[in-house]
Design a protein around this motif. Structure first.
Motif, PDB file in Angstrom:
ATOM      1  N   GLY A 172      11.983   2.863   0.471  1.00 12.60           N
ATOM      2  CA  GLY A 172      11.790   4.286   0.756  1.00 12.60           C
ATOM      3  C   GLY A 172      10.347   4.680   0.917  1.00 12.60           C
ATOM      4  O   GLY A 172      10.049   5.719   1.521  1.00 12.60           O
ATOM      5  N   ALA A 173       9.415   3.863   0.431  1.00  9.09           N
ATOM      6  CA  ALA A 173       7.995   4.217   0.496  1.00  9.09           C
ATOM      7  C   ALA A 173       7.453   4.202   1.923  1.00  9.09           C
ATOM      8  O   ALA A 173       6.438   4.842   2.207  1.00  9.09           O
ATOM      9  N   VAL A 174       8.117   3.485   2.818  1.00 10.98           N
ATOM     10  CA  VAL A 174       7.615   3.414   4.191  1.00 10.98           C
ATOM     11  C   VAL A 174       8.331   4.381   5.132  1.00 10.98           C
ATOM     12  O   VAL A 174       8.076   4.394   6.341  1.00 10.98           O
ATOM     13  N   GLU A 175       9.229   5.209   4.587  1.00 11.79           N
ATOM     14  CA  GLU A 175       9.907   6.206   5.430  1.00 11.79           C
ATOM     15  C   GLU A 175       8.884   7.140   6.075  1.00 11.79           C
ATOM     16  O   GLU A 175       7.973   7.630   5.411  1.00 11.79           O
ATOM     17  N   GLY A 176       9.029   7.342   7.376  1.00  7.69           N
ATOM     18  CA  GLY A 176       8.123   8.210   8.111  1.00  7.69           C
ATOM     19  C   GLY A 176       6.877   7.520   8.627  1.00  7.69           C
ATOM     20  O   GLY A 176       6.076   8.134   9.336  1.00  7.69           O
ATOM     21  N   MET A 177       6.685   6.259   8.298  1.00  5.22           N
ATOM     22  CA  MET A 177       5.488   5.539   8.733  1.00  5.22           C
ATOM     23  C   MET A 177       5.521   5.303  10.244  1.00  5.22           C
ATOM     24  O   MET A 177       6.535   4.898  10.804  1.00  5.22           O
ATOM     25  N   LEU A 178       4.401   5.556  10.904  1.00  4.53           N
ATOM     26  CA  LEU A 178       4.237   5.247  12.318  1.00  4.53           C
ATOM     27  C   LEU A 178       3.817   3.797  12.446  1.00  4.53           C
ATOM     28  O   LEU A 178       2.901   3.351  11.749  1.00  4.53           O
ATOM     29  N   VAL A 179       4.481   3.061  13.315  1.00  4.26           N
ATOM     30  CA  VAL A 179       4.142   1.649  13.475  1.00  4.26           C
ATOM     31  C   VAL A 179       3.927   1.343  14.955  1.00  4.26           C
ATOM     32  O   VAL A 179       4.638   1.850  15.826  1.00  4.26           O
ATOM     33  N   ALA A 180       2.919   0.527  15.204  1.00  2.86           N
ATOM     34  CA  ALA A 180       2.641   0.053  16.557  1.00  2.86           C
ATOM     35  C   ALA A 180       3.343  -1.285  16.744  1.00  2.86           C
ATOM     36  O   ALA A 180       3.230  -2.175  15.907  1.00  2.86           O
ATOM     37  N   GLN A 181       4.079  -1.401  17.836  1.00  2.40           N
ATOM     38  CA  GLN A 181       4.836  -2.621  18.091  1.00  2.40           C
ATOM     39  C   GLN A 181       4.608  -3.095  19.521  1.00  2.40           C
ATOM     40  O   GLN A 181       4.295  -2.297  20.411  1.00  2.40           O
ATOM     41  N   ALA A 182       4.778  -4.366  19.721  1.00  4.95           N
ATOM     42  CA  ALA A 182       4.507  -4.960  21.021  1.00  4.95           C
ATOM     43  C   ALA A 182       5.768  -5.174  21.845  1.00  4.95           C
ATOM     44  O   ALA A 182       5.704  -5.796  22.900  1.00  4.95           O
ATOM     45  N   TYR A 183       6.901  -4.664  21.368  1.00  3.87           N
ATOM     46  CA  TYR A 183       8.115  -4.757  22.178  1.00  3.87           C
ATOM     47  C   TYR A 183       8.970  -3.516  21.951  1.00  3.87           C
ATOM     48  O   TYR A 183       8.795  -2.776  20.979  1.00  3.87           O
TER      49      TYR A 183
ATOM     50  N   GLN B  80      -0.298  13.254  -4.425  1.00  3.17           N
ATOM     51  CA  GLN B  80      -0.691  13.656  -3.072  1.00  3.17           C
ATOM     52  C   GLN B  80      -0.449  12.465  -2.142  1.00  3.17           C
ATOM     53  O   GLN B  80      -0.985  11.378  -2.353  1.00  3.17           O
ATOM     54  N   ARG B  81       0.369  12.669  -1.111  1.00  4.45           N
ATOM     55  CA  ARG B  81       0.664  11.587  -0.189  1.00  4.45           C
ATOM     56  C   ARG B  81       0.055  11.868   1.179  1.00  4.45           C
ATOM     57  O   ARG B  81      -0.019  13.016   1.614  1.00  4.45           O
ATOM     58  N   VAL B  82      -0.357  10.794   1.830  1.00  4.67           N
ATOM     59  CA  VAL B  82      -0.970  10.893   3.154  1.00  4.67           C
ATOM     60  C   VAL B  82      -0.081  10.151   4.147  1.00  4.67           C
ATOM     61  O   VAL B  82       0.374   9.029   3.853  1.00  4.67           O
ATOM     62  N   PRO B  83       0.209  10.721   5.320  1.00  5.71           N
ATOM     63  CA  PRO B  83       1.000  10.005   6.325  1.00  5.71           C
ATOM     64  C   PRO B  83       0.349   8.674   6.689  1.00  5.71           C
ATOM     65  O   PRO B  83      -0.883   8.592   6.795  1.00  5.71           O
ATOM     66  N   MET B  84       1.179   7.658   6.861  1.00  2.00           N
ATOM     67  CA  MET B  84       0.659   6.324   7.103  1.00  2.00           C
ATOM     68  C   MET B  84       1.068   5.788   8.472  1.00  2.00           C
ATOM     69  O   MET B  84       2.106   6.149   9.022  1.00  2.00           O
TER      70      MET B  84
ATOM     71  N   ILE C  51       0.840  -1.201   0.000  1.00  5.54           N
ATOM     72  CA  ILE C  51       0.000   0.000   0.000  1.00  5.54           C
ATOM     73  C   ILE C  51       0.874   1.250   0.000  1.00  5.54           C
ATOM     74  O   ILE C  51       0.614   2.219  -0.729  1.00  5.54           O
ATOM     75  N   ALA C  52       1.934   1.244   0.801  1.00  2.09           N
ATOM     76  CA  ALA C  52       2.844   2.395   0.855  1.00  2.09           C
ATOM     77  C   ALA C  52       3.515   2.634  -0.488  1.00  2.09           C
ATOM     78  O   ALA C  52       3.715   3.793  -0.892  1.00  2.09           O
ATOM     79  N   GLN C  53       3.855   1.572  -1.197  1.00  3.31           N
ATOM     80  CA  GLN C  53       4.462   1.730  -2.516  1.00  3.31           C
ATOM     81  C   GLN C  53       3.501   2.411  -3.478  1.00  3.31           C
ATOM     82  O   GLN C  53       3.907   3.270  -4.277  1.00  3.31           O
ATOM     83  N   GLN C  54       2.234   2.044  -3.415  1.00  2.27           N
ATOM     84  CA  GLN C  54       1.248   2.688  -4.280  1.00  2.27           C
ATOM     85  C   GLN C  54       1.008   4.140  -3.860  1.00  2.27           C
ATOM     86  O   GLN C  54       0.839   5.016  -4.701  1.00  2.27           O
TER      87      GLN C  54
END
Length: 372
Positions: free
Chosen positions: A268-279, A249-253, A240-243
């Motif tokens: 590079g498409a996932v740079e800046g992406m916020l991710v939820a992690q369990a550790y 127009q890009r939206v923060p992911m 999805i990030a690649q697309q």
């Protein structure tokens, strides 16, 4: 004892032979404790279960090097349950037929839900490192979970996005996994709306090799959100990030799954992406660093959450086996002898065997997860 046997009419030589025979039965090596592993080791999502298996392997090897449990070694029995929940029951029954003492797995909530009747019928402890569906919580059964629920995780991400000033959020939800992704979507909507936010669109899809993620992204952009949450696997989040990167127009992911596959496939498409992690990837405690170094040396890669939680599952199981009273059900022992010392702190369960772990957030920067 030799004299006593001789007085009953057996010659001394026969008594010695009897003693030798008894020693062969009672003085030899103790039988191994058989630990089953149940995961999806085939298909697109196999890496998550494979990493879990690696964590189990490392923990068992280390425990055996330290003498096992009460002088008994741990023996791993691996069973692949295939790619669908429907294949899980016969796979689980095949594993139980090998007379395992406990099972570690499965790794998908949908699979765990399908297995519940078979788990209770077998009355074998099943210790799942990663399943999170709310539908699995609050049950008095033989499934014990190390992870907290999707509801807790969805609430934490809703609060994080709201705190970052994002009020109009779009979702891209994989509806093929209702027990996890759809449940997570519903819990997030409720939590985000309660905070005053708005879910402006949910671009639903079913993940297949032919899924058009370009269409998903276009549906999202048409709603003009200020953030997009990928409610799907790390692989699909990367696609999805690649697309998204191809659009003017890009939206923060943000993503709710963040294995190394996200970095490897997203680039590079996932740079800046916020991710939820369990550790906590930034954990520099000696215990965690020692685990990471051992995992790298054994498997030549970084451990994922699946590997960490699976390693912890063996720690829990080994301690419960060591402390269980004669005849005490293993599920009861796990709840009785807590807390357990995991690689990132204490592990606790409530009365139903539901675990709690804190939420951690990272941002992808320079091809790495950098903790917030």
């Amino acid at each position: 004892m030799e004299a006593a046997v001789a007085r009953r009419g057996l010659p001394a030589a026969s008594a010695l032979a009897l003693l030798a025979g008894l020693c062969l039965v009672g003085c030899g090596p103790k039988p191994a404790l058989r630990i089953g592993f149940l995961g999806g080791l085939t298909g697109r999502a196999a890496s998550f279960s494979e990493e879990g298996r690696n964590g189990v392997i490392l923990a068992i090897e280390q425990r055996n090097q330290a003498g096992g449990v009460g002088g008994r070694t741990l023996e791993l029995v691996v069973q692949d349950h295939g790619t669908t929940a429907g294949q899980a029951v016969p796979a689980f029954e095949a594993l139980v037929a090998t007379r395992v003492d406990a099972v570690i797995g499965p790794y998908a909530s949908e699979t765990a839900l399908a297995l519940l009747p078979a788990i209770d019928a077998a009355r074998v402890l099943v210790l799942s490192p990663a399943v999170t569906s709310v539908a699995l919580a609050g049950r008095d059964d033989h499934l014990v979970r190390l992870s907290r629920t999707t509801r807790d995780n969805a609430q934490a991400l809703a609060e994080k996005l709201h705190a970052r000033g994002q009020r109009r959020v779009a979702l891209a939800t994989d509806t093929g996994n209702r027990a996890y992704f759809v449940a997570w979507r519903d819990d997030f909507k409720a939590a985000f709306t309660a905070l005053g936010g708005q879910v402006v669109v949910d671009a639903e899809f079913t993940s297949t090799p032919d899924t058009s993620f370009e269409g998903v992204v276009r549906s999202v952009l048409a709603a003009a959100p200020d953030a997009l949450v990928a409610v799907t696997s790390s692989v699909d989040a990367a696609l999805i990030a690649q697309q998204m990167a191809k659009q003017p127009q890009r939206v923060p992911m943000a993503a709710i799954a963040a294995s190394d596959a996200l970095l490897e496939l997203g680039g590079g498409a996932v740079e800046g992406m916020l991710v939820a992690q369990a550790y906590n990837r930034a954990d520099d405690s000696p215990r965690f660093r020692s685990f990471v170094e051992a995992y790298r040396a054994r498997f030549d890669r970084e451990p994922s959450y699946s590997a960490i939680a699976s390693y912890d599952a063996v720690l829990v199981l080994a301690q419960a086996l060591a402390q269980a009273a004669p005849g005490e059900p293993l599920r009861d022992a796990v709840l009785h002898y807590q807390p357990y010392e995991g690689v990132q702190g204490a592990i606790r369960f409530d009365g139903f065997g539901d675990g709690t772990r804190p939420a951690f957030f990272s941002v992808v920067r320079h091809g790495r997860f950098e903790p917030l």
